[in-house]
Structure formats: structure tokens, C-alpha cells
Design a protein around this motif. Structure first.
Motif, PDB file in Angstrom:
ATOM      1  N   GLY A  67       0.841  -1.189   0.000  1.00 29.09           N
ATOM      2  CA  GLY A  67       0.000   0.000   0.000  1.00 29.09           C
ATOM      3  C   GLY A  67       0.874   1.236   0.000  1.00 29.09           C
ATOM      4  N   TRP A  68       0.464   2.230  -0.751  1.00 28.89           N
ATOM      5  CA  TRP A  68       1.281   3.437  -0.870  1.00 28.89           C
ATOM      6  C   TRP A  68       0.402   4.683  -0.900  1.00 28.89           C
ATOM      7  CZ3 TRP A  68       1.195   6.148  -5.714  1.00 28.89           C
ATOM      8  CH2 TRP A  68       0.469   5.506  -6.725  1.00 28.89           C
ATOM      9  N   SER A  69       1.036   5.817  -0.682  1.00 26.21           N
ATOM     10  CA  SER A  69       0.328   7.096  -0.655  1.00 26.21           C
ATOM     11  C   SER A  69       0.902   8.033  -1.698  1.00 26.21           C
ATOM     12  CB  SER A  69       0.484   7.759   0.717  1.00 26.21           C
ATOM     13  OG  SER A  69      -0.037   6.926   1.713  1.00 26.21           O
ATOM     14  N   LEU A  70       0.058   8.924  -2.147  1.00 23.15           N
ATOM     15  CA  LEU A  70       0.503   9.953  -3.077  1.00 23.15           C
ATOM     16  C   LEU A  70       1.229  11.044  -2.295  1.00 23.15           C
ATOM     17  CD1 LEU A  70      -2.722  10.074  -5.203  1.00 23.15           C
ATOM     18  CD2 LEU A  70      -0.492   9.280  -5.963  1.00 23.15           C
ATOM     19  N   PRO A  71       2.131  11.751  -2.961  1.00 23.47           N
ATOM     20  CA  PRO A  71       2.848  12.830  -2.265  1.00 23.47           C
ATOM     21  C   PRO A  71       1.873  13.865  -1.710  1.00 23.47           C
ATOM     22  CG  PRO A  71       3.783  12.420  -4.448  1.00 23.47           C
ATOM     23  CD  PRO A  71       2.534  11.606  -4.349  1.00 23.47           C
ATOM     24  N   PRO A  72       2.139  14.378  -0.526  1.00 21.84           N
ATOM     25  CA  PRO A  72       1.216  15.333   0.091  1.00 21.84           C
ATOM     26  C   PRO A  72       1.094  16.657  -0.664  1.00 21.84           C
ATOM     27  CG  PRO A  72       3.168  15.049   1.439  1.00 21.84           C
ATOM     28  CD  PRO A  72       3.264  14.062   0.324  1.00 21.84           C
ATOM     29  N   VAL A  73       2.046  16.964  -1.536  1.00 24.40           N
ATOM     30  CA  VAL A  73       1.977  18.223  -2.283  1.00 24.40           C
ATOM     31  C   VAL A  73       0.897  18.198  -3.357  1.00 24.40           C
ATOM     32  CG1 VAL A  73       4.377  18.851  -1.847  1.00 24.40           C
ATOM     33  CG2 VAL A  73       3.801  17.507  -3.873  1.00 24.40           C
ATOM     34  N   VAL A  74       0.418  17.009  -3.723  1.00 24.81           N
ATOM     35  CA  VAL A  74      -0.629  16.885  -4.734  1.00 24.81           C
ATOM     36  C   VAL A  74      -1.959  17.189  -4.057  1.00 24.81           C
ATOM     37  CG1 VAL A  74      -1.705  15.341  -6.389  1.00 24.81           C
ATOM     38  CG2 VAL A  74       0.734  15.133  -5.922  1.00 24.81           C
ATOM     39  N   ARG A  75      -2.646  18.220  -4.529  1.00 24.49           N
ATOM     40  CA  ARG A  75      -3.833  18.681  -3.819  1.00 24.49           C
ATOM     41  C   ARG A  75      -5.142  18.462  -4.585  1.00 24.49           C
ATOM     42  NH1 ARG A  75      -1.374  19.544   0.509  1.00 24.49           N
ATOM     43  NH2 ARG A  75      -0.079  21.314   0.949  1.00 24.49           N
ATOM     44  N   ASP A  76      -5.210  18.803  -5.850  1.00 21.03           N
ATOM     45  CA  ASP A  76      -6.502  18.728  -6.528  1.00 21.03           C
ATOM     46  C   ASP A  76      -6.712  17.370  -7.186  1.00 21.03           C
ATOM     47  OD1 ASP A  76      -5.733  18.856  -9.461  1.00 21.03           O
ATOM     48  OD2 ASP A  76      -4.811  20.721  -8.758  1.00 21.03           O
ATOM     49  N   ILE A  91       5.569   1.422  -9.287  1.00 26.34           N
ATOM     50  CA  ILE A  91       5.356   0.712  -8.029  1.00 26.34           C
ATOM     51  C   ILE A  91       5.006  -0.745  -8.308  1.00 26.34           C
ATOM     52  CG2 ILE A  91       3.789   0.568  -6.048  1.00 26.34           C
ATOM     53  CD1 ILE A  91       3.904   3.700  -6.062  1.00 26.34           C
ATOM     54  N   ALA A  92       4.128  -0.980  -9.253  1.00 21.14           N
ATOM     55  CA  ALA A  92       3.763  -2.352  -9.614  1.00 21.14           C
ATOM     56  C   ALA A  92       4.978  -3.120 -10.132  1.00 21.14           C
ATOM     57  CB  ALA A  92       2.648  -2.336 -10.653  1.00 21.14           C
ATOM     58  N   ARG A  93       5.810  -2.460 -10.929  1.00 24.73           N
ATOM     59  CA  ARG A  93       7.019  -3.103 -11.471  1.00 24.73           C
ATOM     60  C   ARG A  93       7.987  -3.442 -10.333  1.00 24.73           C
ATOM     61  NH1 ARG A  93       7.100  -0.710 -15.599  1.00 24.73           N
ATOM     62  NH2 ARG A  93       7.914   1.333 -15.043  1.00 24.73           N
ATOM     63  N   SER A  94       8.133  -2.550  -9.366  1.00 20.12           N
ATOM     64  CA  SER A  94       9.019  -2.810  -8.221  1.00 20.12           C
ATOM     65  C   SER A  94       8.545  -4.014  -7.418  1.00 20.12           C
ATOM     66  CB  SER A  94       9.104  -1.587  -7.312  1.00 20.12           C
ATOM     67  OG  SER A  94       9.756  -0.529  -7.968  1.00 20.12           O
ATOM     68  N   LEU A  95       7.246  -4.104  -7.198  1.00 23.13           N
ATOM     69  CA  LEU A  95       6.712  -5.264  -6.482  1.00 23.13           C
ATOM     70  C   LEU A  95       6.944  -6.541  -7.290  1.00 23.13           C
ATOM     71  CD1 LEU A  95       5.219  -6.514  -4.093  1.00 23.13           C
ATOM     72  CD2 LEU A  95       3.066  -6.001  -5.280  1.00 23.13           C
ATOM     73  N   GLY A  96       6.681  -6.473  -8.577  1.00 20.39           N
ATOM     74  CA  GLY A  96       6.921  -7.642  -9.434  1.00 20.39           C
ATOM     75  C   GLY A  96       8.374  -8.085  -9.417  1.00 20.39           C
ATOM     76  N   ASP A  97       9.294  -7.118  -9.464  1.00 18.23           N
ATOM     77  CA  ASP A  97      10.725  -7.439  -9.414  1.00 18.23           C
ATOM     78  C   ASP A  97      11.096  -8.093  -8.087  1.00 18.23           C
ATOM     79  OD1 ASP A  97      10.972  -6.323 -11.937  1.00 18.23           O
ATOM     80  OD2 ASP A  97      11.909  -4.457 -11.226  1.00 18.23           O
ATOM     81  N   LEU A 114      -0.674  -6.842  -5.519  1.00 17.38           N
ATOM     82  CA  LEU A 114      -1.617  -5.764  -5.217  1.00 17.38           C
ATOM     83  C   LEU A 114      -0.866  -4.513  -4.803  1.00 17.38           C
ATOM     84  CD1 LEU A 114      -3.943  -7.998  -3.024  1.00 17.38           C
ATOM     85  CD2 LEU A 114      -4.241  -7.455  -5.450  1.00 17.38           C
ATOM     86  N   THR A 115      -1.117  -3.403  -5.496  1.00 15.13           N
ATOM     87  CA  THR A 115      -0.450  -2.139  -5.179  1.00 15.13           C
ATOM     88  C   THR A 115      -1.471  -0.998  -5.103  1.00 15.13           C
ATOM     89  OG1 THR A 115       0.039  -1.787  -7.517  1.00 15.13           O
ATOM     90  CG2 THR A 115       1.770  -2.807  -6.186  1.00 15.13           C
ATOM     91  N   PRO A 116      -2.457  -1.109  -4.231  1.00 13.98           N
ATOM     92  CA  PRO A 116      -3.460  -0.048  -4.133  1.00 13.98           C
ATOM     93  C   PRO A 116      -2.933   1.182  -3.390  1.00 13.98           C
ATOM     94  CG  PRO A 116      -3.867  -1.701  -2.479  1.00 13.98           C
ATOM     95  CD  PRO A 116      -2.717  -2.205  -3.314  1.00 13.98           C
ATOM     96  N   VAL A 117      -3.561   2.300  -3.657  1.00 14.23           N
ATOM     97  CA  VAL A 117      -3.262   3.518  -2.921  1.00 14.23           C
ATOM     98  C   VAL A 117      -4.058   3.469  -1.619  1.00 14.23           C
ATOM     99  CG1 VAL A 117      -3.478   6.027  -2.900  1.00 14.23           C
ATOM    100  CG2 VAL A 117      -2.826   4.855  -5.007  1.00 14.23           C
ATOM    101  N   GLY A 118      -3.388   3.716  -0.518  1.00 14.21           N
ATOM    102  CA  GLY A 118      -4.081   3.729   0.766  1.00 14.21           C
ATOM    103  C   GLY A 118      -3.148   3.375   1.903  1.00 14.21           C
ATOM    104  N   ALA A 119      -3.683   3.419   3.096  1.00 16.65           N
ATOM    105  CA  ALA A 119      -2.917   3.102   4.299  1.00 16.65           C
ATOM    106  C   ALA A 119      -2.625   1.606   4.335  1.00 16.65           C
ATOM    107  CB  ALA A 119      -3.688   3.514   5.541  1.00 16.65           C
TER     108      ALA A 119
END
Length: 170
Positions: A67-76, A91-97, A114-119
Motif C-alpha cells: 500500500g502506498w500514498s501519493l505525495p502530500p503536495v498533490v492537492r486537486d 510501483i507495480a514493477r518494483s513489487l513484481g521485481d 496488489l499495489t493499491p493507494v491507501g494506508a
């Protein structure tokens, strides 16, 4: 918790079943799947070895989750969507590797990446709702001071209905 931090051996925690007639949650272990939470930025061979062994032993699928998060600077919303579209393939490629050598070693184990965005802790608890086992890690530490399990492992131990294996790794 002390036992978990005092040993280098994997520790499996199993919840005591609720008494008959009590409100039951979703059926735990309805599948033979093993869910493993990984950090694609840190080596975790001991964790993956344990998870693949368990999935092979159970004849189930391995669900590897990062699970991963988007950078906090991204607002809209448009920037969020663009950032997710931009970052998700890497991210998916890194997990696959990370999983590739283990998939070659355990060809009989089907793997869902599985590489969803979230906590991560929430995603692991949700993904493990019907799993036979959840595998999380804790960093081996020599220091006697400070936390010895991370926040994700702590949350999964306390909120996951499925059995949880905590594997020490470097």
C-alpha cells in the motif's frame, strides 16, 4: 508483544473464537490464501520465504500487498489522478521485481500482486478478511530502546481477524 520482539523466530498470533451466538464477522480462513504485506523499498527475504512456504503448504494463493500514498503536495483531483497514473506502473514493477525470484522458486504458488493507494495497515486488514494467514514483518533490532514493531504490524496484530504471522527480518 514482548514475545514478538524477543525472538528472531516467526510468531503466529491466532484470535480466540467468539462464543456461540455472538456476532460473527466475515468467515476467517474461508480461503487458503496467504496475504503478505511488503515494503518494496526494503529487502524482506525472510518475510517472503515464510509467506511463500505457507502458501505452498496450504495450496493457496499468495496475495502480496504494498500500500502506498501519493505525495502530500498533490492537492486537486486532477493532479491526484495524474500522479497516481504516473507512479502506479513503477510501483507495480518494483513489487513484481521483488517477487520474481520467489515465484521462480515456488512455481506452484499463484501470486496476486496488489499495489493499491491507501494506508497499508487498513489495506492489509481488508485484504485478509477471508485469508487463512496474514504475514507481516518486523525489523530485527539490536537496540533495547524504542519501538520494535512498526505501526503497520502493530495495527494488523490488533485489527485483523485472521491469524497473523510476524516474521523478524533485517
Amino acid at each position: 508483544m514482548e514475545t514478538i520482539t524477543a525472538t528472531e523466530a516467526p510468531v503466529v498470533l491466532v484470535r480466540v473464537p467468539k462464543p456461540p451466538g455472538a456476532d460473527q464477522d466475515a468467515p476467517v480462513g474461508a480461503s487458503r490464501d496467504v496475504v503478505v504485506g511488503v515494503d518494496i523499498h526494503q529487502p524482506c527475504d525472510q518475510l517472503l520465504c515464510f509467506a511463500f512456504d505457507e502458501a505452498a503448504r496450504r495450496g493457496g494463493r499468495l496475495r502480496a500487498l504494498y500500500g502506498w500514498s501519493l505525495p502530500p503536495v498533490v492537492r486537486d483531483a486532477l493532479a491526484l489522478e495524474a500522479a497516481e497514473l504516473d507512479m502506479a506502473p513503477d510501483i507495480a514493477r518494483s513489487l513484481g521485481d521483488m517477487l520474481a525470484p520467489w515465484q521462480r522458486k515456488y512455481p506452484s504458488v499463484a501470486v496476486a500482486e496488489l499495489t493499491p493507494v491507501g494506508a497499508p495497515s487498513q489495506l492489509l486488514v481488508q485484504s485478509a478478511a477471508d485469508a487463512a494467514l496474514v504475514v507481516v514483518g518486523r525489523r530485527s533490532r539490536r537496540s533495547r530502546v524504542g519501538a520494535h514493531i512498526g505501526s503497520v504490524t502493530h495495527a494488523v496484530i490488533h485489527h485483523c481477524a485472521a491469524p497473523v504471522a510476524v516474521v523478524a527480518h533485517r
